[in-house]
Design a protein around this motif. Structure first.
Motif, mmCIF file in Angstrom:
data_model
loop_
_atom_site.group_PDB
_atom_site.id
_atom_site.type_symbol
_atom_site.label_atom_id
_atom_site.label_comp_id
_atom_site.label_asym_id
_atom_site.label_seq_id
_atom_site.Cartn_x
_atom_site.Cartn_y
_atom_site.Cartn_z
ATOM 1 N N PHE A 147 0.830 -1.194 0.000
ATOM 2 C CA PHE A 147 0.000 0.000 0.000
ATOM 3 C C PHE A 147 0.871 1.253 0.000
ATOM 4 C CE2 PHE A 147 -3.183 -3.000 1.749
ATOM 5 C CZ PHE A 147 -4.178 -2.780 0.801
ATOM 6 N N VAL A 148 0.514 2.184 -0.866
ATOM 7 C CA VAL A 148 1.220 3.459 -0.968
ATOM 8 C C VAL A 148 0.704 4.437 0.080
ATOM 9 C CG1 VAL A 148 1.867 5.342 -2.520
ATOM 10 C CG2 VAL A 148 1.464 3.053 -3.435
ATOM 11 N N GLY A 149 -0.570 4.316 0.412
ATOM 12 C CA GLY A 149 -1.207 5.208 1.376
ATOM 13 C C GLY A 149 -2.702 5.188 1.165
ATOM 14 N N THR A 150 -3.394 6.024 1.888
ATOM 15 C CA THR A 150 -4.835 6.183 1.697
ATOM 16 C C THR A 150 -5.088 7.360 0.767
ATOM 17 O OG1 THR A 150 -5.003 7.630 3.632
ATOM 18 C CG2 THR A 150 -5.376 5.262 3.981
ATOM 19 N N LEU A 151 -6.287 7.404 0.187
ATOM 20 C CA LEU A 151 -6.646 8.564 -0.613
ATOM 21 C C LEU A 151 -6.555 9.839 0.218
ATOM 22 C CD1 LEU A 151 -9.722 7.332 -2.702
ATOM 23 C CD2 LEU A 151 -7.371 7.656 -3.482
ATOM 24 N N SER A 152 -6.953 9.745 1.493
ATOM 25 C CA SER A 152 -6.931 10.935 2.351
ATOM 26 C C SER A 152 -5.505 11.403 2.621
ATOM 27 C CB SER A 152 -7.666 10.663 3.664
ATOM 28 O OG SER A 152 -7.093 9.576 4.370
ATOM 29 N N SER A 153 -4.561 10.476 2.792
ATOM 30 C CA SER A 153 -3.176 10.891 3.036
ATOM 31 C C SER A 153 -2.545 11.461 1.772
ATOM 32 C CB SER A 153 -2.352 9.716 3.566
ATOM 33 O OG SER A 153 -2.242 8.685 2.607
ATOM 34 N N LEU A 154 -2.846 10.871 0.617
ATOM 35 C CA LEU A 154 -2.357 11.418 -0.645
ATOM 36 C C LEU A 154 -2.889 12.834 -0.856
ATOM 37 C CD1 LEU A 154 -2.977 8.223 -2.797
ATOM 38 C CD2 LEU A 154 -0.736 9.211 -2.346
ATOM 39 N N PHE A 155 -4.179 13.002 -0.591
ATOM 40 C CA PHE A 155 -4.803 14.318 -0.742
ATOM 41 C C PHE A 155 -4.175 15.331 0.209
ATOM 42 C CE2 PHE A 155 -7.918 17.513 0.485
ATOM 43 C CZ PHE A 155 -8.424 17.948 -0.734
ATOM 44 N N SER A 156 -3.946 14.918 1.452
ATOM 45 C CA SER A 156 -3.385 15.836 2.442
ATOM 46 C C SER A 156 -1.981 16.279 2.060
ATOM 47 C CB SER A 156 -3.382 15.181 3.830
ATOM 48 O OG SER A 156 -4.700 14.910 4.249
ATOM 49 N N SER A 157 -1.173 15.362 1.519
ATOM 50 C CA SER A 157 0.165 15.743 1.070
ATOM 51 C C SER A 157 0.081 16.806 -0.011
ATOM 52 C CB SER A 157 0.915 14.517 0.539
ATOM 53 O OG SER A 157 1.146 13.579 1.565
ATOM 54 N N TRP A 158 -0.838 16.627 -0.947
ATOM 55 C CA TRP A 158 -1.035 17.618 -2.013
ATOM 56 C C TRP A 158 -1.553 18.931 -1.441
ATOM 57 C CZ3 TRP A 158 -6.063 19.337 -3.633
ATOM 58 C CH2 TRP A 158 -6.030 20.240 -4.699
ATOM 59 N N TYR A 159 -2.532 18.853 -0.543
ATOM 60 C CA TYR A 159 -3.152 20.057 0.030
ATOM 61 C C TYR A 159 -2.137 20.854 0.831
ATOM 62 C CZ TYR A 159 -7.003 22.785 2.072
ATOM 63 O OH TYR A 159 -7.855 23.792 2.431
ATOM 64 N N LEU A 160 -1.350 20.185 1.649
ATOM 65 C CA LEU A 160 -0.369 20.871 2.485
ATOM 66 C C LEU A 160 0.720 21.517 1.636
ATOM 67 C CD1 LEU A 160 -0.005 18.333 5.431
ATOM 68 C CD2 LEU A 160 -1.301 20.466 5.404
ATOM 69 N N SER A 161 1.149 20.836 0.579
ATOM 70 C CA SER A 161 2.172 21.426 -0.292
ATOM 71 C C SER A 161 1.636 22.642 -1.031
ATOM 72 C CB SER A 161 2.676 20.386 -1.296
ATOM 73 O OG SER A 161 1.673 20.048 -2.236
ATOM 74 N N SER A 162 0.318 22.688 -1.220
ATOM 75 C CA SER A 162 -0.306 23.811 -1.933
ATOM 76 C C SER A 162 -0.624 24.982 -1.022
ATOM 77 C CB SER A 162 -1.594 23.340 -2.622
ATOM 78 O OG SER A 162 -1.347 22.284 -3.522
ATOM 79 N N THR A 163 -0.539 24.775 0.295
ATOM 80 C CA THR A 163 -0.908 25.844 1.237
ATOM 81 C C THR A 163 0.226 26.172 2.201
ATOM 82 O OG1 THR A 163 -1.885 24.196 2.739
ATOM 83 C CG2 THR A 163 -3.361 25.267 1.155
ATOM 84 N N SER A 164 1.442 25.732 1.878
ATOM 85 C CA SER A 164 2.589 25.947 2.771
ATOM 86 C C SER A 164 3.764 26.501 2.003
ATOM 87 C CB SER A 164 3.003 24.638 3.456
ATOM 88 O OG SER A 164 1.946 24.074 4.182
ATOM 89 N N ASP A 165 4.630 27.185 2.729
ATOM 90 C CA ASP A 165 5.885 27.673 2.190
ATOM 91 C C ASP A 165 6.909 27.665 3.322
ATOM 92 O OD1 ASP A 165 7.922 28.842 0.782
ATOM 93 O OD2 ASP A 165 7.134 30.879 0.969
ATOM 94 N N ALA A 166 7.896 26.769 3.216
ATOM 95 C CA ALA A 166 8.925 26.651 4.253
ATOM 96 C C ALA A 166 8.300 26.444 5.634
ATOM 97 C CB ALA A 166 9.817 27.885 4.254
ATOM 98 N N ASN A 167 7.373 25.478 5.703
ATOM 99 C CA ASN A 167 6.715 25.112 6.963
ATOM 100 C C ASN A 167 5.857 26.235 7.543
ATOM 101 O OD1 ASN A 167 6.207 23.018 8.796
ATOM 102 N ND2 ASN A 167 7.597 23.907 10.303
ATOM 103 N N ARG A 168 5.464 27.170 6.697
ATOM 104 C CA ARG A 168 4.597 28.265 7.114
ATOM 105 C C ARG A 168 3.292 28.174 6.342
ATOM 106 N NH1 ARG A 168 6.446 34.133 5.353
ATOM 107 N NH2 ARG A 168 6.005 33.104 3.351
ATOM 108 N N VAL A 169 2.176 28.331 7.045
ATOM 109 C CA VAL A 169 0.872 28.287 6.393
ATOM 110 C C VAL A 169 0.687 29.569 5.588
ATOM 111 C CG1 VAL A 169 -1.620 28.156 6.717
ATOM 112 C CG2 VAL A 169 -0.098 26.857 8.217
ATOM 113 N N THR A 170 0.482 29.427 4.276
ATOM 114 C CA THR A 170 0.299 30.592 3.408
ATOM 115 C C THR A 170 -1.157 30.798 3.005
ATOM 116 O OG1 THR A 170 0.817 29.213 1.483
ATOM 117 C CG2 THR A 170 2.633 30.451 2.478
ATOM 118 N N ARG A 171 -1.933 29.723 3.044
ATOM 119 C CA ARG A 171 -3.361 29.800 2.730
ATOM 120 C C ARG A 171 -4.079 28.777 3.577
ATOM 121 N NH1 ARG A 171 -4.341 29.170 -3.571
ATOM 122 N NH2 ARG A 171 -6.377 29.978 -2.954
ATOM 123 N N LEU A 172 -5.347 29.032 3.872
ATOM 124 C CA LEU A 172 -6.136 28.060 4.627
ATOM 125 C C LEU A 172 -6.806 27.064 3.704
ATOM 126 C CD1 LEU A 172 -7.841 30.304 7.347
ATOM 127 C CD2 LEU A 172 -5.675 29.050 7.471
#
Length: 356
Positions: free
Chosen positions: A291-316
């Motif tokens: 198993f590579v992961g769950t759909l929710s974990s894959l989605f979260s990785s994408w979501y976090l990379s799209s809303t973060s910059d250097a471990n800082r939240v840039t968008r909610l």
């Protein structure tokens, strides 16, 4: 992420118009004045600056609000609900005390309705640390659920493990001891009812970058080489992927999945032939796939990379398409070169008399 053709869409509304008016009304209630009072309007607008600055600078608040937005976006992207609505908005009056209003109300296609309180949990340096909850808070959530006739569930995002779990609040109470250890949360996880799946395939997954042989690609004395990419190939195990859907899905799993990565260079006679980026599971259980992961974990990785910059939240939040995650692997998907294993975890049966 491409969406499906279902009809889960936001109900049209103008949040800026209505929420701004409600905030202004609250300001007038506290300070006095009328809607037409220009001075009151100016004071109100001026009063927004400092609280907004403090809120934006509060990293804990930003992560918590982002987790709420991420959960809603995840549910919409899975596409298996009839309705999700923010519950804890607007003024509420009650004769009861010690109420806590959960974040969302969810309605499933079969009519099942429940409330969800979303929590972002940072375990710090203690990976086995359980999610803490007080009896007062748990009782306040359940009391609200009883008043409106809906069970309350707790959605926890375990940041360290990039895992979502959804459990009844009663799972936090075992023998009078209040907490939610991760093993218990995983065992009782009900994310499957929202369309979440465990996704697996054969391994390794390999992205092969092939160097252009007509361009310079000689390695220097420092072991460095500049090269031009002529072609890109994707492999699952030893089989090359040729279909566009297969390649798109493989890239999604490679980029956002939980497998380990290594990069190797293929050198021949001092010249670079190509570079392989390889993803492999941490452990091989000898079953022919992992198993590579769950759909929710894959989605979260994408979501976090799209809303973060250097471990800082840039968008909610970010815009998502209804059913896009759920349709990532269609129910009729079949491929001999890129086989996919899917497992849906269902809720454990509730014992007779056990509270929701």
């Amino acid at each position: 992420m491409e969406g499906s053709n279902d009809d889960i869409r936001p109900i049209p509304r103008d949040p800026l118009r209505f929420e701004l008016m409600q905030l202004f009304t609250a300001h007038l209630d506290a300070r006095g004045g009328t809607l037409q009072d220009v001075n009151a309007q100016g004071e109100f607008l001026a009063s927004l600056g400092q609280p907004l600055t403090r809120a934006v600078a509060d990293s804990t608040l930003a992560r918590g609000l982002r987790a709420e937005a991420m959960f809603a976006a995840l549910v919409v992207s899975l596409g298996q609900i009839t309705l999700i609505k923010q519950e804890d908005v607007g003024t509420a009056w009650t004769a009861r005390r010690e109420l806590a209003i959960p974040d969302y109300r969810i309605v499933l296609p079969d009519g099942t309705t429940f409330l969800v309180e979303v929590k972002h949990f940072h375990q710090g340096s203690t990976p086995t640390k359980p999610f803490p909850i007080t009896r007062k808070y748990m009782t306040a959530l359940r009391t609200y659920g009883e008043l409106v006739g809906c069970p309350v569930k707790l959605a926890v995002y375990w940041e360290r493990w990039n895992v979502w779990t959804l459990v009844p609040v009663s799972a936090c109470d075992r023998g009078g001891r209040l907490s939610l250890p991760m093993p218990r949360a995983v065992q009782a996880n009900e994310m499957g009812m929202l369309g979440d799946l465990h996704v697996g395939t054969r391994f390794p997954l390999r992205l092969r970058l092939i160097a252009d042989a007509t361009r310079k690609r000689t390695m220097d004395d420092n072991g460095e080489v500049a090269f031009t990419i002529r072609d890109v190939e994707l492999y699952c195990s030893k089989r090359r992927l040729t279909g566009e859907r297969e390649k798109s899905l493989a890239m999604w799993l490679m980029v956002y999945g939980g497998w380990e990565e290594k990069t190797t260079a293929r050198i021949r006679d001092g010249e670079l032939v190509g570079v392989d980026v390889i993803r492999t599971p941490q452990e091989d259980h000898g079953q022919g796939f992992e198993f590579v992961g769950t759909l929710s974990s894959l989605f979260s990785s994408w979501y976090l990379s799209s809303t973060s910059d250097a471990n800082r939240v840039t968008r909610l939040g970010i815009k998502v398409t209804s059913g896009s995650l759920g349709s990532l692997i269609p129910t009729d998907y079949h491929s001999d070169t890129f086989p996919i294993w899917r497992m849906q975890q269902m809720p454990e049966p509730r014992r007779s008399g056990e509270p929701a």
